[in-house]
Design a protein around this motif. Structure first.
Motif, short mmCIF file in Angstrom:
data_model
loop_
_atom_site.label_atom_id
_atom_site.label_comp_id
_atom_site.label_asym_id
_atom_site.label_seq_id
_atom_site.Cartn_x
_atom_site.Cartn_y
_atom_site.Cartn_z
N ALA A 1 11.63 39.46 14.80
CA ALA A 1 11.12 38.67 13.68
C ALA A 1 9.66 39.00 13.36
CB ALA A 1 11.27 37.18 13.99
N HIS A 2 8.92 39.45 14.39
CA HIS A 2 7.52 39.83 14.21
C HIS A 2 7.35 41.33 14.03
CE1 HIS A 2 5.49 35.95 14.87
NE2 HIS A 2 6.41 35.69 15.78
N HIS A 3 8.46 42.03 13.85
CA HIS A 3 8.44 43.49 13.63
C HIS A 3 7.81 44.24 14.80
CE1 HIS A 3 9.69 42.58 9.55
NE2 HIS A 3 8.68 41.76 9.43
N ILE A 4 8.05 43.71 15.99
CA ILE A 4 7.63 44.40 17.21
C ILE A 4 8.74 45.36 17.62
CG2 ILE A 4 7.17 44.09 19.69
CD1 ILE A 4 5.93 41.36 18.95
N ARG A 5 8.39 46.59 17.88
CA ARG A 5 9.39 47.58 18.29
C ARG A 5 9.91 47.25 19.68
NH1 ARG A 5 8.57 54.10 19.33
NH2 ARG A 5 10.81 54.57 19.64
N VAL A 6 11.22 47.27 19.85
CA VAL A 6 11.87 46.99 21.13
C VAL A 6 12.57 48.26 21.61
CG1 VAL A 6 13.57 45.58 22.35
CG2 VAL A 6 12.20 44.56 20.51
N ILE A 7 12.26 48.68 22.83
CA ILE A 7 12.87 49.91 23.38
C ILE A 7 13.64 49.55 24.64
CG2 ILE A 7 12.48 52.22 24.31
CD1 ILE A 7 9.95 52.41 22.70
N PRO A 8 14.97 49.67 24.64
CA PRO A 8 15.76 49.43 25.86
C PRO A 8 15.83 50.70 26.70
CG PRO A 8 17.24 49.86 24.04
CD PRO A 8 15.83 49.94 23.48
#
Length: 255
Positions: free
Chosen positions: A109-116
């Motif tokens: 929602a905050h446009h933070i990149r998420v890397i699994p």
């Protein structure tokens, strides 16, 4: 201001700490902010992966099953300020049968990149080794604790497996493993195939699949350890897949 990156980092589910690809160690060294399900466990894990000076410099926060939802936005403050962070669960993959999905949803929602990042998962390792349908499967989480509710849910899941031709998996806490096994023997049809997976990635690892009737004959004394169960109703298996499943039975103590 550019936001930081939220890394989803796996942790051991057995005794071995050597489960990470080399590039993930560099991630753990570089991120200044750690969100841990259990700080003590994660600190011990990181101590085996990164130099002490890198570990000492990190900022810590806790996200577990008791974290109030209203406290989760504050956990993103360092990332919104531009610092990278890593979410690490107590065992296995973050957000898979572990806390974290609400944090990740808020990060998006905050446009933070998420890397699994890849790593061990008791659910997928059980599925891989079960011999059950790996093309269609469902994870149920935990079953109800009251016996009558649990029996009713097991029968419903068995019907779903038969109708949809899918494998259904769930997990159970160590102190309820034997009572759940008794419920399985009571609720499920004898020909339904059942996988019981325990002590993954340890020397005592056990993953075995046979019918419910065969499990009743074995009458195992299951370990008091986190356990993954999986079922597939026989009717959901095509005739071509019903052969070739004769396995050597494990040596269990009789009750």
């Amino acid at each position: 201001m550019k936001t930081g990156i939220l890394h989803l980092v796996p942790s051991p589910i057995g005794v071995s700490m050597d489960i990470l690809a080399p590039y993930i160690r560099s991630v753990l060294e570089s991120v200044p902010y750690i969100i841990a399900e259990n700080e003590k466990t994660v600190r011990r894990f990181l101590a085996s992966q990164v130099p002490p000076q890198h570990l000492a410099a990190k900022e810590w926060a806790t996200l577990d099953e008791h974290t109030p939802f209203q406290d989760i936005p504050a956990l993103l403050a360092p990332l919104l300020a531009g610092r990278d962070g890593a979410l690490i669960s107590e065992a296995g993959l973050p957000c898979v049968a572990d806390p974290g999905s609400a944090l990740v949803s808020l990060a998006h929602a905050h446009h933070i990149r998420v890397i699994p990042h890849p790593g061990p998962s008791s659910i997928f390792q059980t599925l891989m080794a079960s011999g059950l349908n790996g093309q269609r499967f469902m994870f149920e989480g935990y079953l109800p604790i009251p016996e009558q509710e649990r029996l009713a849910r097991l029968r419903s899941l068995e019907q779903l497996s038969s109708r949809e031709g899918m494998t259904i998996l769930w997990i159970e806490t160590p102190y309820r493993v034997m009572s759940l096994f008794a419920s399985l023997c009571k609720a499920l049809r004898g020909e339904t195939r059942l996988t019981i997976s325990q002590a993954l990635m340890t020397e005592e690892e056990s993953i075995y699949t046979c019918t419910v009737d065969e499990w009743k004959h074995l009458a195992p004394e299951l370990r008091k350890s986190p356990t993954v169960f999986a079922i597939q109703a026989l009717e959901a298996v095509s005739p071509s897949h019903r052969s070739g499943h004769e396995h050597r039975r494990p040596q269990y103590k009789k009750r």
